[in-house]
Design an enzyme around this catalytic site. Structure first.
Site, PDB file in Angstrom:
ATOM      1  N   CYS B  45     -36.021 -46.038  -3.667  1.00 32.45           N
ATOM      2  CA  CYS B  45     -36.595 -47.039  -2.767  1.00 32.45           C
ATOM      3  C   CYS B  45     -37.090 -46.386  -1.484  1.00 32.45           C
ATOM      4  O   CYS B  45     -36.919 -45.191  -1.287  1.00 32.45           O
ATOM      5  CB  CYS B  45     -35.557 -48.097  -2.429  1.00 32.45           C
ATOM      6  SG  CYS B  45     -34.150 -47.364  -1.604  1.00 32.45           S
ATOM      7  N   CYS B  48     -34.325 -44.761   0.523  1.00 33.30           N
ATOM      8  CA  CYS B  48     -33.895 -43.479  -0.019  1.00 33.30           C
ATOM      9  C   CYS B  48     -34.831 -42.381   0.477  1.00 33.30           C
ATOM     10  O   CYS B  48     -34.406 -41.321   0.911  1.00 33.30           O
ATOM     11  CB  CYS B  48     -33.978 -43.467  -1.541  1.00 33.30           C
ATOM     12  SG  CYS B  48     -33.092 -44.775  -2.340  1.00 33.30           S
ATOM     13  N   ASP B 449     -19.550 -38.454 -29.153  1.00 34.82           N
ATOM     14  CA  ASP B 449     -18.769 -37.244 -28.969  1.00 34.82           C
ATOM     15  C   ASP B 449     -17.787 -37.568 -27.837  1.00 34.82           C
ATOM     16  O   ASP B 449     -17.988 -38.530 -27.101  1.00 34.82           O
ATOM     17  CB  ASP B 449     -19.726 -36.113 -28.578  1.00 34.82           C
ATOM     18  CG  ASP B 449     -18.990 -34.930 -28.003  1.00 34.82           C
ATOM     19  OD1 ASP B 449     -18.043 -34.481 -28.647  1.00 34.82           O
ATOM     20  OD2 ASP B 449     -19.367 -34.470 -26.920  1.00 34.82           O
ATOM     21  N   ASP B 636     -23.177 -34.148 -26.163  1.00 31.57           N
ATOM     22  CA  ASP B 636     -23.679 -33.270 -25.113  1.00 31.57           C
ATOM     23  C   ASP B 636     -23.536 -31.795 -25.444  1.00 31.57           C
ATOM     24  O   ASP B 636     -24.173 -30.965 -24.822  1.00 31.57           O
ATOM     25  CB  ASP B 636     -22.951 -33.549 -23.798  1.00 31.57           C
ATOM     26  CG  ASP B 636     -21.573 -32.937 -23.797  1.00 31.57           C
ATOM     27  OD1 ASP B 636     -20.878 -33.080 -24.821  1.00 31.57           O
ATOM     28  OD2 ASP B 636     -21.206 -32.305 -22.794  1.00 31.57           O
ATOM     29  N   ASP B 640     -22.541 -30.619 -30.968  1.00 29.71           N
ATOM     30  CA  ASP B 640     -23.169 -31.879 -31.347  1.00 29.71           C
ATOM     31  C   ASP B 640     -24.620 -31.692 -31.727  1.00 29.71           C
ATOM     32  O   ASP B 640     -25.242 -32.605 -32.250  1.00 29.71           O
ATOM     33  CB  ASP B 640     -23.140 -32.867 -30.166  1.00 29.71           C
ATOM     34  CG  ASP B 640     -21.743 -33.088 -29.670  1.00 29.71           C
ATOM     35  OD1 ASP B 640     -20.865 -33.310 -30.512  1.00 29.71           O
ATOM     36  OD2 ASP B 640     -21.532 -33.037 -28.450  1.00 29.71           O
TER      37      ASP B 640
END
Lengths: 52, 737
Positions: B45, B48, B449, B636, B640
């Site tokens: 925004c 920010c 996972d 991750d 995997d």
């Protein structure tokens, strides 16, 4: 209907001005951060004078 | 289109370079300024933006900072001594997650040029459409003879160059499709454009009544709009994916001639000695020659329990060194390291994924032959009916092509996909693959996972009040002196709990002297003249528990501190949301049974397995797929990766290994996992909208095509049908919640 001989070139010219302006904006990277620019205008900084 | 070349800038936001202030400053000071780029996944925004820019500009040495909200990046112009890490910590203080980016990896220019090229063609087509439409209004409202001819000629002068210029993307892709001997969506489009322009020019020359210049130009415009939206979604995804790749700035600390030099990974060769500090990630595969430590293999195998590494142990790239400094002799670096070999596996699985036919492709496959058949059928019929009147027959078949032309079809998918990916991007999900949304909508089974995905890999001590206060006091004194992640977690948790307990019960903080850390084993010291140790069970003399734990020996007795992995924020919400949507949830982890079972209970997952090897994960996913399930894999680690690539669709967090992120279709940008539930809902909604859009454009065709076939389609009808269907379809796409 003679007026058309002026009006049509004039309207084409005006449209062309718009097109050229669009090209300029494109070259000036004005479409790179549309979201940021939309928010940037709301910032209170540098409201009274431009950023030095 | 050589803008990007004239102004070479590593920044994704070249407007920054245009900021006069920055440029003048750069001119005043010698060109020693460093240009740093940070990714800001959470900025969204105006506030920010202001906070980040002000905060960074307040840092001495920073000359200017500019946020690009679209790409969520900030580029900083700073003195060469300013490091990215210091800026990251400044931003962290301001409440923003930030990561350093490697500017050389961000090749934004190529896609940028393509996007600008499309945008320019779109602009030209838009300009031409407005003018030709205005001229056409005069014709529709009854201009005759010489006036009509003049308007047609002016329209032709505008429309022909426009179609020739702006239609190029379609012509090129149609030529490619024909070369490969298939009919894509672009073949009927190109045919319609060429036929419409050609026939209109001929009609104009003959002083005819119907010219379709307006249709040809508006067709180009609407289709280019769809094409541009499509490109834009993909460019945002690509640049964000590149950004993730650029996150890991690959460097290694190499020992050369007794001195430590930091080198880019590409310059490290097998046989070199590489030093890895505690807390650092192994940059290469190697054998430990010096030092001993513990290594965290969770990203590679899923085990949350650290493993011992001493001289002679083999370590792989991607493992994290925990306690002591290690010196490695490089076995393999860069492309040859085990981390990169995994990429081959991924490539194989990816090719399987591209075999998925998207809704748009299925529609095009059905549509292209039908359109051609209709058009040629109409041509043949009218040739026969009128006794060989070529001009009339061609006119009809061109009208059919124009009316059926998939304006709406070309917009139906891109408009929805753009709206949906934009929505998901704002929620912190990055759709990397074009058809990922559609595949996400078909999911009925979710495989998770554990380590690093449902949990953060940050340990949290359990049941601290089971231990007597004096034991806790010793533990905290020992733990506070160590940098091992378990010790740090223990020290932090104990410091809070103990401050209250000690004051209440009058127990004095323990003074432990002679503290010294034995890398790879633990930490020991003297407390009231006795040796006390905190560390691995074999070293302390305790029996090992089946869960992650650290052990303390005091007075000959041993105490075990068990740890549970901290849940990823939003993990509970995500699992609950998925269950509420009626999906089957499976937990597969390479970790020990105790830890996995605990977590499964906590989240209410009944279907879990522990100690699963990488190949087994992929096999489970393959088995589920063979049973007819559509699997969403969320993971991750390196273990995997094969499963991520093999699943119907896959999601990985931004903290995942590079290989895992490459293999997955969707990347979770923030820490929070809750958006996954939303993602599935939005994906299903998007799929519904796409189908609705197809239905809408089919409906328009059902109404308009018979008119065209019997020769009643006027240019006005064509223009109306086209604009109406395009606008309805776009509006329908925007209804996405």
């Amino acid at each position: 209907m003679d007026i058309l001989t002026y009006l049509i070139p004039v309207s084409l010219l005006l449209g062309g001005v718009g097109l050229v302006a669009f090209f300029w904006a494109l070259k000036d990277h004005q479409f790179d951060d549309p979201e940021g620019d939309a928010s940037r205008i709301l910032k209170p900084d540098w409201e009274d004078h431009p950023k030095p | 289109m050589s803008i990007a070349l004239q102004r070479p800038s590593p920044m994704a936001c070249p407007a920054c370079a245009a900021a006069p202030a920055a440029e003048r400053l750069a001119a005043l000071t010698p060109p020693r300024n460093a240009r740093l780029m940070l990714s800001l996944p959470t900025a969204h925004c105006a506030t920010c933006m202001t906070t980040v820019e002000r905060g960074l500009e307040a840092v001495p040495g920073v000359r200017s900072a500019r946020v690009n909200l679209t790409l969520r990046r900030v580029s900083v112009e700073a003195a060469p001594d300013i490091s990215a890490e210091s800026l990251v910590s400044v931003l962290k203080g301001l409440g923003f997650e930030a990561h350093e980016l490697d500017p050389s990896l961000l090749s934004a220019t190529e896609t940028d040029r393509q996007g600008q090229d499309l945008l320019m063609r779109l602009g030209v087509a838009g300009f031409a459409m407005m003018n030709v439409m205005l001229l056409s209004v005069a014709v529709w409202s009854g201009a005759e003879d010489a006036t009509r001819d003049m308007f047609h000629w002016i329209s032709a002068m505008i429309a022909l160059p426009t179609v020739a210029f702006a239609g190029q993307p379609f012509f090129r892709s149609a030529a490619r499709a024909l070369m490969a001997r298939r009919l894509g969506m672009d073949v009927p489009i190109s045919l319609a454009l060429i036929l419409a322009s050609g026939i209109s020019l001929y009609e104009t020359a003959m002083g005819g009544e119907h010219a379709y210049f307006d249709a040809a130009v508006s067709l180009t415009f609407f289709l280019l709009a769809g094409r541009y939206l499509d490109h834009r979604t993909r460019a945002v995804a690509r640049s964000a994916a590149e950004e993730l790749a650029a996150l890991e700035v690959p460097r290694a600390c190499v020992l050369r001639g007794g001195a430590e030099v930091v080198l880019p990974l590409s310059e490290v060769a097998p046989g070199d000695l590489v030093r890895v500090r505690p807390g650092g990630r192994m940059p290469v595969d190697g054998i430990v020659t010096d030092g001993s430590s513990e290594v965290d293999r969770s990203l590679l195998t899923g085990e949350s329990l650290p493993a011992y590494a001493g001289p002679g142990s083999v370590v792989s790239a991607g493992e994290v060194n925990l306690t002591g400094p290690l010196t490695l002799r490089v076995i393999a670096a860069g492309r040859h390291s085990s981390l990169h070999r995994m990429a081959d596996l991924v490539a194989v699985a990816e090719s399987a994924k591209t075999r998925y036919t998207s809704l748009a492709e299925r529609a095009a496959r059905l549509y292209s032959p039908l359109v051609h058949l209709l058009s040629f059928g109409a041509f043949g019929f009218w040739m026969w009916q009128t006794g060989g009147e070529l001009r009339f027959a061609i006119n009809i078949s061109a009208a059919v092509l124009i009316i059926t032309c998939p304006c709406a079809l070309g917009l139906a998918v891109p408009a929805v996909v753009t709206a949906a990916s934009g929505k998901l991007f704002r929620k912190g999900l990055l759709i990397k693959h074009g058809t990922a949304l559609e595949r996400l909508a078909e999911v009925d089974t979710v495989v998770f996972d554990k380590t690093g995905t449902l949990t953060l890999g940050q340990p949290q001590p359990l049941d601290l009040d089971r231990h007597p206060p004096d034991v806790l006091a010793v533990a905290v004194a020992l733990a506070a002196a160590s940098s091992h992640p378990l010790a740090v977690a223990l020290a932090v948790a104990l410091a809070e709990a103990l401050a209250v307990a000690l004051a209440g019960q009058g127990v004095a903080p323990a003074t432990v002297t002679g503290l010294h850390e034995v890398p790879g084993h633990g930490i020991e010291g003297l407390w009231q003249g006795q040796r006390v140790r905190l560390g691995r069970p074999d070293w302390v003399g305790a029996a090992a528990l089946p869960v992650t734990a650290t052990y303390l020996s005091v007075n000959g007795a041993t105490h075990a501190f068990a740890f549970a992995d901290r849940l990823r924020p939003g993990a509970e919400a995500a699992v609950a949301a998925l269950r509420a949507q009626g999906l089957r949830i499976v937990l597969l982890s390479g970790d020990v049974a105790g830890a996995v079972g605990d977590l499964a209970n906590r989240l209410g997952i009944a279907d879990w397995s522990a100690g699963v090897l990488p190949e087994e994960k992929a096999a489970v996913v393959a088995r589920l797929t063979a049973q007819g399930h559509r699997v969403l894999m969320v993971g991750d680690g390196l273990n995997d990766t094969a499963a991520l690539a093999g699943a119907h669709v896959s999601i990985s967090p931004a903290s995942a290994l590079d290989a895992a992120r490459t293999a997955s279709d969707v990347v979770l940008l923030g820490h929070d996992m809750a958006p996954i539930g939303d993602a599935l809902r939005i994906a299903r909604q998007a799929r519904r909208r796409i189908k609705q859009n197809f239905a809408i454009s089919a409906l328009y065709n059902v109404v308009a095509v018979p008119l065209a076939l019997i020769g009643l389609a006027t240019p006005l009808a064509a223009a109306l049908a086209m604009s109406l269907s395009s606008i309805t379809v776009s509006l329908n796409a925007l209804r996405l919640r």
